[in-house]
Design a protein around this motif. Structure first.
Motif, PDB file in Angstrom:
ATOM      1  N   ALA A   1      19.729  48.564  59.576  1.00  0.00           N
ATOM      2  CA  ALA A   1      18.417  48.925  59.024  1.00  0.00           C
ATOM      3  C   ALA A   1      17.902  50.197  59.678  1.00  0.00           C
ATOM      4  CB  ALA A   1      17.427  47.780  59.220  1.00  0.00           C
ATOM      5  N   ALA A   2      18.072  50.314  60.988  1.00  0.00           N
ATOM      6  CA  ALA A   2      17.627  51.526  61.694  1.00  0.00           C
ATOM      7  C   ALA A   2      18.383  52.749  61.199  1.00  0.00           C
ATOM      8  CB  ALA A   2      17.819  51.354  63.203  1.00  0.00           C
ATOM      9  N   ALA A   3      19.678  52.616  61.009  1.00  0.00           N
ATOM     10  CA  ALA A   3      20.469  53.753  60.523  1.00  0.00           C
ATOM     11  C   ALA A   3      20.013  54.158  59.125  1.00  0.00           C
ATOM     12  CB  ALA A   3      21.956  53.407  60.525  1.00  0.00           C
ATOM     13  N   SER A   4      19.762  53.176  58.278  1.00  0.00           N
ATOM     14  CA  SER A   4      19.308  53.459  56.925  1.00  0.00           C
ATOM     15  C   SER A   4      17.946  54.151  56.927  1.00  0.00           C
ATOM     16  CB  SER A   4      19.239  52.155  56.118  1.00  0.00           C
ATOM     17  OG  SER A   4      18.779  52.412  54.809  1.00  0.00           O
ATOM     18  N   ALA A   9      33.185  55.607  64.632  1.00  0.00           N
ATOM     19  CA  ALA A   9      31.999  55.046  63.970  1.00  0.00           C
ATOM     20  C   ALA A   9      30.778  55.929  64.187  1.00  0.00           C
ATOM     21  CB  ALA A   9      31.740  53.627  64.483  1.00  0.00           C
ATOM     22  N   HIS A  10      30.558  56.375  65.426  1.00  0.00           N
ATOM     23  CA  HIS A  10      29.399  57.223  65.705  1.00  0.00           C
ATOM     24  C   HIS A  10      29.484  58.537  64.935  1.00  0.00           C
ATOM     25  CE1 HIS A  10      27.832  55.296  69.703  1.00  0.00           C
ATOM     26  NE2 HIS A  10      27.991  54.406  68.724  1.00  0.00           N
ATOM     27  N   THR A  11      30.685  59.063  64.801  1.00  0.00           N
ATOM     28  CA  THR A  11      30.863  60.304  64.037  1.00  0.00           C
ATOM     29  C   THR A  11      30.449  60.093  62.587  1.00  0.00           C
ATOM     30  OG1 THR A  11      32.642  61.053  65.495  1.00  0.00           O
ATOM     31  CG2 THR A  11      32.548  62.036  63.288  1.00  0.00           C
ATOM     32  N   ARG A  12      30.912  59.012  61.987  1.00  0.00           N
ATOM     33  CA  ARG A  12      30.590  58.737  60.578  1.00  0.00           C
ATOM     34  C   ARG A  12      29.101  58.444  60.402  1.00  0.00           C
ATOM     35  NH1 ARG A  12      35.224  57.853  57.335  1.00  0.00           N
ATOM     36  NH2 ARG A  12      33.715  58.013  55.639  1.00  0.00           N
ATOM     37  N   ILE A  13      28.513  57.734  61.351  1.00  0.00           N
ATOM     38  CA  ILE A  13      27.078  57.453  61.281  1.00  0.00           C
ATOM     39  C   ILE A  13      26.293  58.765  61.368  1.00  0.00           C
ATOM     40  CG2 ILE A  13      25.122  56.390  62.497  1.00  0.00           C
ATOM     41  CD1 ILE A  13      27.235  54.178  63.374  1.00  0.00           C
ATOM     42  N   THR A  46      26.176  51.386  56.038  1.00  0.00           N
ATOM     43  CA  THR A  46      27.528  50.823  55.968  1.00  0.00           C
ATOM     44  C   THR A  46      28.295  51.060  57.257  1.00  0.00           C
ATOM     45  OG1 THR A  46      27.653  51.007  53.571  1.00  0.00           O
ATOM     46  CG2 THR A  46      29.755  50.998  54.763  1.00  0.00           C
ATOM     47  N   TRP A  47      28.254  52.299  57.770  1.00  0.00           N
ATOM     48  CA  TRP A  47      29.004  52.594  58.984  1.00  0.00           C
ATOM     49  C   TRP A  47      28.416  51.919  60.212  1.00  0.00           C
ATOM     50  CZ3 TRP A  47      33.695  53.734  60.191  1.00  0.00           C
ATOM     51  CH2 TRP A  47      34.516  54.206  59.174  1.00  0.00           C
ATOM     52  N   MET A  48      27.099  51.776  60.243  1.00  0.00           N
ATOM     53  CA  MET A  48      26.502  51.045  61.368  1.00  0.00           C
ATOM     54  C   MET A  48      26.901  49.584  61.290  1.00  0.00           C
ATOM     55  SD  MET A  48      24.809  51.299  64.162  1.00  0.00           S
ATOM     56  CE  MET A  48      23.684  52.696  64.177  1.00  0.00           C
ATOM     57  N   ARG A  49      26.925  49.034  60.092  1.00  0.00           N
ATOM     58  CA  ARG A  49      27.352  47.639  59.938  1.00  0.00           C
ATOM     59  C   ARG A  49      28.803  47.464  60.405  1.00  0.00           C
ATOM     60  NH1 ARG A  49      24.664  44.049  57.835  1.00  0.00           N
ATOM     61  NH2 ARG A  49      23.326  45.421  56.621  1.00  0.00           N
ATOM     62  N   LYS A  50      29.677  48.402  60.021  1.00  0.00           N
ATOM     63  CA  LYS A  50      31.078  48.350  60.471  1.00  0.00           C
ATOM     64  C   LYS A  50      31.163  48.435  61.995  1.00  0.00           C
ATOM     65  CE  LYS A  50      33.161  50.387  56.339  1.00  0.00           C
ATOM     66  NZ  LYS A  50      33.985  51.467  55.809  1.00  0.00           N
ATOM     67  N   HIS A  51      30.335  49.296  62.563  1.00  0.00           N
ATOM     68  CA  HIS A  51      30.336  49.496  64.012  1.00  0.00           C
ATOM     69  C   HIS A  51      29.907  48.223  64.745  1.00  0.00           C
ATOM     70  CE1 HIS A  51      29.854  51.411  67.853  1.00  0.00           C
ATOM     71  NE2 HIS A  51      28.558  51.537  67.775  1.00  0.00           N
TER      72      HIS A  51
END
Length: 153
Positions: free
Chosen positions: A14-17, A105-109, A123-128
């Motif tokens: 949620a924070a990433a979004s 993951a951090h790169t993609r986020i 999505t990437w934060m969820r994967k992380h």
């Protein structure tokens, strides 16, 4: 530990979004993106040196939470992060691939945040965050065991 993981599985994506949405609206300043880029560079250096990256991971997530501008979200995640990250410090050295997976993951986020792409950031934060549980599974640890303040697994 499982309760903390489930909470962060909700809060961190949620924070990433929210941060990506703010970026798309121009509400994130360049200093926040620069802080994330600097953190990522220091994380890469730490992984190359074989140093621990748990504190850098905590910092990365903290920058994103702060960039939401949502004080309630920042307050809600703080106790969980304080309990979870000592375990991260213990877990990561036991998984040789952990540092490189964290960087990926951090790169993609970060890329998603810079592009203002909320679904991709989420999505990437969820994967992380899911990857943390994967580490527990690989080490055959009980995710529902009590949290130990010293981070011992």
């Amino acid at each position: 530990m499982g309760e903390l993981w489930r909470l962060l599985m909700t809060l961190e994506p949620a924070a990433a979004s929210l941060t990506a949405e703010s970026a798309a609206e121009g509400a994130i300043d360049g200093a926040q993106i620069a802080a994330l880029e600097d953190n990522l560079a220091r994380t890469r250096d730490a992984v190359e040196r074989g140093s621990g990256v748990a504190e850098l991971d905590k910092e990365f997530h903290g920058i994103i939470a702060k960039a939401t501008g949502n004080r309630a979200l920042m307050l809600a995640r703080e106790p969980a992060v304080g309990l979870l990250f000592p375990a991260v410090e213990t877990l990561m050295p036991r998984l040789p691939q952990a540092g490189l997976r964290l960087i990926a993951a951090h790169t993609r986020i970060l890329e998603a945040l810079k592009a203002g792409n909320a679904p991709e950031a989420e999505t990437w934060m969820r994967k992380h965050i899911a990857d943390f549980k994967r580490g527990y599974d690989l080490l055959q640890l009980d995710l529902d065991a009590p949290v130990r303040p010293d981070g011992a697994l």
